[in-house]
Enzyme design. Structure first.
Site: not given
Ligand SMILES: *Cc1c(COP(=O)(O)O)cnc(C)c1O
Length: 460
Positions: A265, A294, A154, A22
């Site tokens: 997610d 992550k 997100y 960013y």
């Molecule tokens: C960080 C994140 C993503 C994206 O993961 P990247 O490895 O950065 O592509 C997707 N969903 C959530 C909830 C996240 O915190």
């Protein structure tokens, strides 16, 4: 490898040629040079050549759960390097991937039976959404092309995840005409975390009102929906906002009633971050597809996974004859071996002395003890602690010059923080001792004070 060049020379190249997250080429972000990291500390090299060590309050964007230079993970990486760091996954397989999949199946709900190993969180969300679309096609419903989510979410920065990320936070206006337009339910009701149970709780009236607006959206769009996609229990990068499991469950029930799938997610929330192994463990309704990422490799390498049910897998496969995805670095053996070592460490009964659940509960209590008193500070609007996540919301955006002032104040207090919008928060490595968390929360306090004492300017 130590680069012998002086820090200011490296930083000048960085400023002129390297994109950061960013970032703007016209107004480059201040970057700091990290020389090494071990335990829960980053070793920074200053422009004048001196070094200082700071507690990492970000766990490197939430993934370095065990901290740095972790002996078990270093050993797993070295062992794996000795046999192979990568081979293609098309037509070949290997024990590191198989072993990781076995471990993931052992620590996720039993109805999830198939695992797709992706190379980043965003790609895993792409794959999950593609699965939902392909599964919808098979049911003779090629019209199921839309996703429903909640505002404030997100899901990543590639285009499909961006399309279900909050329209304002995700800057949808910038990509109008390019991003598919999905269905956004209102922000889930405010849900303070009960300090005893550790669960976000919403006012029943607010929940009922929100449910009505959700139901209206399903009534209107139900037949078009491939899936509901949400971050259960905690909206992360979209605003660090806990939300009630009842709200998550309501979306899941409506999805099911309307023939749509449920995608959780858990890229940010997984691996005990919110207090349970998965945030979905607090929900009554299961997900059909779960994304994790992550923390999966303990912050060593990029890796993510998509888990789904047999039913979804079979529908997806029957629709087009195959799941149409296969990244070059799929199932990377090095990443898989480290992920397995990370999971073994995290799931060992003695992890952190009391196991992962006990460790996160201890961190949660320490974060609460350190952050709750900040409610009294000038400029503080809210304090939220969920699992090993501690968030302070302040009365102005911590952006522009203020961002640098606030970051510096935290560093001077011995802490690395990366505030965004009006949020100063910590997601520390689980390896933090109570004393580390005290340093951390004092750093958050210093950051909050720096935000409050700055002149209020137009841009903040
Ligand atoms: C960080 C994140 C993503 C994206 O993961 P990247 O490895 O950065 O592509 C997707 N969903 C959530 C909830 C996240 O915190």
């Amino acid at each position: 490898m130590i680069d012998p060049r002086p820090p200011d020379e490296l930083l000048a190249i960085d400023r002129d040629h390297v994109w950061h997250p960013y970032s703007s080429s016209l107004d480059p972000v201040t970057t700091r040079l990290v020389e090494s990291a071990s335990g829960v500390r980053l070793r920074l090299r200053e422009a004048d050549g001196s070094t200082r060590e700071v507690v990492d309050g970000m766990a490197s964007w939430w993934c370095a759960i065990h901290g740095y230079a972790v002996p078990e993970l270093d050993a797993a990486a070295r062992d794996q390097l000795a046999s192979m760091s990568h081979v293609m996954f098309g037509g070949l397989t290997h024990a590191p991937a198989i072993g990781l999949v076995e471990r993931l199946l052992a620590i996720t709900p039993a109805h999830l039976t198939r695992v797709f190993l992706a190379d980043s969180g965003s790609v895993s969300v792409e794959v999950a959404m593609k699965m939902a679309l392909q599964a919808g096609v098979l049911d003779g419903r090629p019209t199921r092309t839309r996703f429903l989510t909640v505002r404030g979410g997100y899901h990543g920065d590639t285009f499909s995840p961006m399309s279900v990320t909050d329209p304002v936070g995700g800057m949808h206006s910038l990509f109008r005409g390019v991003l598919p337009e999905h269905v956004f339910a209102p922000l889930p009701p405010h849900a303070p975390v009960d300090p005893v149970t550790g669960v976000p709780v919403s006012d029943p009236g607010a929940l009922a009102t929100w449910r009505e607006s959700v139901d209206a959206l399903f009534a209107q769009h139900g037949p078009d929906l491939a899936a509901v996609i949400v971050e259960p229990l905690l909206q992360g990068a979209g605003g660090m906002r806990p939300w009630a499991p009842q709200a998550v469950d309501h979306l899941s029930r409506r999805a099911r009633e309307h023939g749509a799938l449920v995608i959780h997610d858990e890229i940010a929330t997984g691996f005990w971050r919110t207090g349970t192994r998965w945030a979905g463990d607090r929900c009554a309704e299961p997900a059909d597809i779960v994304c994790i990422g992550k923390a999966i490799t303990g912050g060593y390498l990029s890796l993510a996974a998509v888990l789904c049910t047999d039913e979804v897998a079979d529908r997806v496969s029957a629709s087009a004859g195959a799941l149409m995805h296969g990244p070059t670095f799929m199932g990377n053996p090095l990443a898989c071996a480290i992920a397995s070592a990370s999971i073994d460490l995290l799931e060992s009964p003695g992890y952190g002395g009391t196991g992962a659940a006990g460790t996160v509960a201890r961190l949660s209590a320490a974060l609460r003890a350190g952050l709750e008193p900040l409610r009294e500070r000038r400029g503080v609007l809210d304090v939220r602690v969920l699992g090993a996540v501690g968030v302070v919301r302040v009365d102005r955006p911590v952006e522009g010059t203020l961002h640098e002032a606030v970051t510096s104040a935290a560093l001077d207090a011995g802490v690395w923080l990366r505030p965004f919008r009006d949020l100063v928060y910590a997601m520390p490595p689980y390896a933090c001792t109570d004393a580390d968390v005290e340093v951390l929360t004092a750093g958050v306090g210093a950051a909050v004070d720096a935000a409050a004492s700055a002149e209020r300017t137009g841009s903040g």
